[in-house]
Write a protein that holds these residues in place. Structure first.
Motif, PDB file in Angstrom:
ATOM      1  N   ILE A  22      43.593  -4.252 -18.418  1.00  0.00           N
ATOM      2  CA  ILE A  22      44.417  -5.104 -17.556  1.00  0.00           C
ATOM      3  C   ILE A  22      45.815  -5.251 -18.158  1.00  0.00           C
ATOM      4  O   ILE A  22      46.831  -5.137 -17.450  1.00  0.00           O
ATOM      5  N   THR A  23      45.886  -5.497 -19.463  1.00  0.00           N
ATOM      6  CA  THR A  23      47.188  -5.626 -20.127  1.00  0.00           C
ATOM      7  C   THR A  23      48.005  -4.355 -19.963  1.00  0.00           C
ATOM      8  O   THR A  23      49.217  -4.403 -19.690  1.00  0.00           O
ATOM      9  N   LEU A  62      45.298   8.014 -16.502  1.00  0.00           N
ATOM     10  CA  LEU A  62      44.156   8.663 -15.853  1.00  0.00           C
ATOM     11  C   LEU A  62      42.849   8.370 -16.571  1.00  0.00           C
ATOM     12  O   LEU A  62      41.786   8.337 -15.950  1.00  0.00           O
ATOM     13  N   SER A  63      42.913   8.145 -17.873  1.00  0.00           N
ATOM     14  CA  SER A  63      41.681   7.905 -18.632  1.00  0.00           C
ATOM     15  C   SER A  63      40.999   6.604 -18.238  1.00  0.00           C
ATOM     16  O   SER A  63      39.780   6.470 -18.403  1.00  0.00           O
ATOM     17  N   ILE A  64      41.755   5.635 -17.705  1.00  0.00           N
ATOM     18  CA  ILE A  64      41.113   4.385 -17.280  1.00  0.00           C
ATOM     19  C   ILE A  64      40.708   4.427 -15.810  1.00  0.00           C
ATOM     20  O   ILE A  64      39.852   3.657 -15.384  1.00  0.00           O
ATOM     21  N   LEU A  65      41.323   5.317 -15.035  1.00  0.00           N
ATOM     22  CA  LEU A  65      40.950   5.442 -13.629  1.00  0.00           C
ATOM     23  C   LEU A  65      39.753   6.357 -13.425  1.00  0.00           C
ATOM     24  O   LEU A  65      38.862   6.072 -12.610  1.00  0.00           O
ATOM     25  N   THR A  66      39.722   7.470 -14.160  1.00  0.00           N
ATOM     26  CA  THR A  66      38.756   8.528 -13.883  1.00  0.00           C
ATOM     27  C   THR A  66      37.303   8.083 -13.972  1.00  0.00           C
ATOM     28  O   THR A  66      36.488   8.462 -13.111  1.00  0.00           O
ATOM     29  N   ASP A 181      39.981  -6.290 -10.825  1.00  0.00           N
ATOM     30  CA  ASP A 181      39.071  -5.631  -9.880  1.00  0.00           C
ATOM     31  C   ASP A 181      39.588  -4.239  -9.523  1.00  0.00           C
ATOM     32  O   ASP A 181      40.802  -4.030  -9.384  1.00  0.00           O
ATOM     33  N   PHE A 182      38.662  -3.319  -9.326  1.00  0.00           N
ATOM     34  CA  PHE A 182      38.983  -1.945  -8.934  1.00  0.00           C
ATOM     35  C   PHE A 182      38.062  -1.589  -7.776  1.00  0.00           C
ATOM     36  O   PHE A 182      36.851  -1.493  -7.943  1.00  0.00           O
TER      37      PHE A 182
END
Length: 225
Positions: A22-23, A62-66, A181-182
Motif C-alpha cells: 500500500i505504501t 508488476l511484481s505486486i500485481l501479477t 483492496d484489489f
C-alpha cells in the motif's frame, strides 16, 4: 486475504495488498500527480483528475500485481474446466505452468483522484479482465452511508451490474472499498463508481485492463473471461 465472489454469473476477485505494498502504490500515486499526464478525455467519468500512472520501477510494480492476476486466471481456468466446457479455448493437456503466465496492460494503468460530487457512470472496459486497486479510501466516505435516511446509500462504493434481477438475485453487487483492496473482474462487466459528499478528502483508485493473457501447458491457452 483472497475472495472469489459470485453474486451472479461472472466472478469478481477481491485481494488485499500488504501494508508495504500500500505504501508503495501510494508513492506511485504521488509520482503520478507530479507527472500530471491527464487522460480524462479518454475515460468515462464526471471527474476532473484522471492521470496516466507514472511508474518508475516497472518490475516492482508488476511484481505486486501479477500474483493477483494469476490467482484470478487460475481460479477461472479450474472452475470452467470442472464444468467441462470443451472447445471453448480454455482446455489444455497436462499440467499448466502458471509461472509462464503472460499478459499486457495495453495503454494503462491510470489513477483516478475522485473528490466530492464526482463519479463514474455505468460503463464497461476493453480487454480480457479489468482491475480496480484502492490506493487511499478515507474513512469519512464510508461513514456517509449512515447519515442519509435511505436503504440504498452508497457513497464512494462500486456497484457491478449483470443482466436483470430474477428469483434469488438482484442482478447487482455493491462493494464498500477499503484502502488496499484489489478487485478483478471480466472487462465487459458493467459497473458504477458512486459519488460521495465529504469535502476536503480524495478517493484514490487505480484501474487497468489485462489484454492477451496466455499460459503454457503442452499447448498455449488463451481465453477471454
Amino acid at each position: 486475504m483472497t475472495e472469489f465472489l459470485r453474486p451472479f454469473g461472472p466472478t469478481i476477485y477481491r485481494g488485499r495488498f500488504t501494508d508495504e505494498e500500500i505504501t508503495y502504490i501510494q508513492s506511485v500515486a504521488n509520482d503520478t500527480l507530479e507527472a500530471n499526464k491527464r487522460i480524462g478525455k479518454m475515460l468515462v467519468g464526471i471527474m476532473k483528475d484522471h492521470f496516466a500512472a507514472h511508474v518508475n520501477d516497472v518490475d516492482k510494480f508488476l511484481s505486486i500485481l501479477t500474483p493477483h492476476i494469476v490467482k484470478y486466471a487460475k481460479y477461472e481456468y479450474e472452475r470452467r474446466n470442472a464444468l467441462g466446457f470443451e472447445g471453448d479455448g480454455i482446455q489444455t493437456e497436462g499440467e499448466v505452468d502458471w509461472d509462464s503466465f503472460n499478459f499486457n496492460l495495453g495503454k494503462g494503468p491510470w489513477i483516478n483522484f475522485q473528490r466530492a460530487g464526482e463519479y463514474q457512470p455505468c460503463h464497461e472496459h476493453s480487454g480480457n479482465m479489468s482491475a480496480v486497486v484502492y490506493i487511499d479510501i478515507p474513512e469519512e466516505i464510508a461513514q456517509e452511508r449512515y447519515t442519509e435516511d435511505t436503504n440504498i446509500n452508497c457513497p464512494g462504493q462500486i456497484e457491478f451490474l449483470y443482466q436483470s434481477g430474477d428469483m434469488g438475485s438482484t442482478g447487482t453487487y455493491k462493494h464498500i472499498p477499503q484502502t488496499g483492496d484489489f478487485l478483478l473482474f471480466p472487462a465487459g462487466l458493467k459497473h458504477i463508481a458512486y459519488p460521495f459528499h465529504t469535502e476536503n478528502v480524495t478517493r484514490i483508485s487505480m484501474s487497468f485492463n489485462v489484454f492477451d493473457w496466455t499460459v503454457e501447458g503442452k499447448k498455449t491457452w488463451q481465453h477471454s473471461i
